[in-house]
Design a protein around this motif. Structure first.
Motif, mmCIF file in Angstrom:
data_model
loop_
_atom_site.group_PDB
_atom_site.id
_atom_site.type_symbol
_atom_site.label_atom_id
_atom_site.label_comp_id
_atom_site.label_asym_id
_atom_site.label_seq_id
_atom_site.Cartn_x
_atom_site.Cartn_y
_atom_site.Cartn_z
ATOM 1 N N ILE A 15 -8.916 -12.445 46.985
ATOM 2 C CA ILE A 15 -8.332 -13.087 45.805
ATOM 3 C C ILE A 15 -8.472 -12.106 44.650
ATOM 4 O O ILE A 15 -9.583 -11.661 44.338
ATOM 5 N N ILE A 16 -7.350 -11.764 44.040
ATOM 6 C CA ILE A 16 -7.347 -10.836 42.925
ATOM 7 C C ILE A 16 -6.673 -11.492 41.732
ATOM 8 O O ILE A 16 -5.947 -12.480 41.872
ATOM 9 N N VAL A 17 -6.927 -10.943 40.565
ATOM 10 C CA VAL A 17 -6.233 -11.350 39.351
ATOM 11 C C VAL A 17 -5.579 -10.082 38.790
ATOM 12 O O VAL A 17 -6.194 -9.013 38.773
ATOM 13 N N PHE A 18 -4.336 -10.217 38.385
ATOM 14 C CA PHE A 18 -3.609 -9.031 37.931
ATOM 15 C C PHE A 18 -2.702 -9.402 36.766
ATOM 16 O O PHE A 18 -2.349 -10.573 36.557
ATOM 17 N N SER A 73 -3.591 0.585 39.169
ATOM 18 C CA SER A 73 -4.933 0.198 39.622
ATOM 19 C C SER A 73 -5.720 -0.501 38.527
ATOM 20 O O SER A 73 -6.587 -1.348 38.805
ATOM 21 N N ASP A 74 -5.430 -0.164 37.267
ATOM 22 C CA ASP A 74 -6.143 -0.785 36.155
ATOM 23 C C ASP A 74 -5.587 -2.151 35.784
ATOM 24 O O ASP A 74 -6.127 -2.808 34.885
ATOM 25 N N ASP A 75 -4.526 -2.566 36.467
ATOM 26 C CA ASP A 75 -3.894 -3.846 36.146
ATOM 27 C C ASP A 75 -4.363 -4.983 37.039
ATOM 28 O O ASP A 75 -3.814 -6.086 36.969
ATOM 29 N N SER A 76 -5.348 -4.759 37.890
ATOM 30 C CA SER A 76 -5.815 -5.796 38.802
ATOM 31 C C SER A 76 -7.327 -5.771 38.891
ATOM 32 O O SER A 76 -7.977 -4.746 38.636
ATOM 33 N N LEU A 77 -7.888 -6.897 39.268
ATOM 34 C CA LEU A 77 -9.336 -7.054 39.405
ATOM 35 C C LEU A 77 -9.617 -7.907 40.632
ATOM 36 O O LEU A 77 -9.123 -9.034 40.740
ATOM 37 N N GLN A 78 -10.368 -7.362 41.583
ATOM 38 C CA GLN A 78 -10.697 -8.102 42.802
ATOM 39 C C GLN A 78 -11.842 -9.064 42.528
ATOM 40 O O GLN A 78 -12.878 -8.682 41.998
ATOM 41 N N LEU A 79 -11.646 -10.328 42.925
ATOM 42 C CA LEU A 79 -12.652 -11.359 42.706
ATOM 43 C C LEU A 79 -13.429 -11.689 43.974
ATOM 44 O O LEU A 79 -14.651 -11.800 43.954
ATOM 45 N N VAL A 80 -12.719 -11.865 45.085
ATOM 46 C CA VAL A 80 -13.347 -12.243 46.352
ATOM 47 C C VAL A 80 -12.677 -11.446 47.461
ATOM 48 O O VAL A 80 -11.454 -11.245 47.454
ATOM 49 N N SER A 81 -13.470 -10.995 48.423
ATOM 50 C CA SER A 81 -12.929 -10.291 49.578
ATOM 51 C C SER A 81 -13.802 -10.583 50.793
ATOM 52 O O SER A 81 -15.028 -10.487 50.710
#
Length: 311
Positions: free
Chosen positions: A161-164, A171-179
């Motif tokens: 689950i990512i937020v973008f 690459s700086d436009d997204s943030l990984q929350l759960v993997s």
């Protein structure tokens, strides 16, 4: 009257669905009411608004308070379930100032053939045969062995689950929350894969509205209704509340799709002889409901207000 009744149109499916949703909501309210009575003092008697005389000085303020409580509840869910910190929440809020911000669940599955094994299974029963050979009595015991073919498959699943912001190209436009990722060996009795050979799923939801209703310094909810707007009719019929309603409906639909995908992963059982307790996945009765529309009696402010109940 019988003729008039026969000429009335049948109930519309939408109306029936609304009635069903209303009944389910009321049933949950009554169940919650019983739990609340166990927590409150014995001298307090909480009631549903429909069963208590009451009045509101400002229904717009009530609507704003409930919506802000819903925003705070969702932020808590994103923080505790997905691990969004205060710092990352501030970053998302800054993204939302000039870009759209979205949550995305990505799921990929593969199921590849590994090997084929052959083994014998002895029959649980045996057969005794008696006879004679050259006048001598003899007995013989026989058992049937069955040759069984087992097909083994390597199943791999990965989800995140990512937020973008925007379309998330950089690459700086997204943030990984759960993997999470996992692998299992699955067995079948025929040469057919138990899962699809390759499957990719992706679900997005726009959370820009949520982030734009947070105070930049404290990240606290700041929803309000523009009462001066020309199309502001009532606390329910106005642009701000309708936009909020659409957002929460879209988020619920996204969460439902994500739940279905993740529940499907639990159905991958490497040992069919020991089924997993999947019924516990639907046991959501312990989920906290942060808002309950209950009223409790209070001391009257004057003689003419003796029968009134305040919220």
């Amino acid at each position: 009257r019988a003729l008039e009744s026969s000429l009335q149109p049948p109930p519309q499916p939408l109306r029936m669905a609304e009635n069903y949703i209303t009944q389910r909501f009321e049933a949950k309210l009554h169940a919650a009411l019983e739990s609340v009575r166990l927590v409150l003092e014995t001298n307090r008697d909480p009631q549903l608004p429909s069963n208590a005389h009451h009045q509101y000085d400002d229904k717009y303020l009530l609507t704003e308070s409930i919506t802000n409580a819903a925003i705070a509840s969702q932020i808590n869910c994103l923080s505790f379930v997905l691990g969004i910190t205060t710092e990352s929440l501030g970053q998302l809020a800054r993204w939302s100032e000039d870009k759209a911000v979205s949550l995305r669940l990505s799921l990929r599955e593969t199921c590849d053939f590994d090997r084929k094994e052959e083994h014998k299974v002895e029959s649980p029963t045996k057969q005794d045969t008696e006879g004679s050979v050259a006048g001598m009595p003899v007995s013989m015991t026989s058992r049937v062995d069955t040759v069984v073919m087992d097909y083994w498959w390597t199943y791999t699943s990965t989800y995140e689950i990512i937020v973008f912001c925007g379309v998330g190209q950089e690459s700086d436009d997204s943030l990984q929350l759960v993997s999470r990722s996992g692998q299992e060996q699955l067995k079948t009795s025929c040469d057919r894969a138990p899962r699809q050979s390759a499957n990719t799923v992706s679900h997005d939801v726009n959370i820009t509205w949520l982030l734009r209703h947070l105070t930049p310094q404290t990240m606290l909810p700041r929803f309000s209704i523009d009462r001066a707007q020309a199309k502001c009719r009532t606390p329910r019929r106005n642009k701000d509340v309708e936009t909020a309603g659409r957002y929460f409906s879209e988020f619920v639909a996204w969460a439902t799709r994500c739940s279905s995908c993740l529940k499907d992963l639990f159905r991958v059982n490497p040992d069919p002889a020991a089924p997993l307790p999947l019924g516990q996945l639907n046991a959501n009765s312990s989920i906290l409901v942060p808002i309950l529309p209950l009223l409790a009696g209070s001391a009257p402010r004057d003689a003419g207000d003796a029968a009134a109940t305040s919220a």
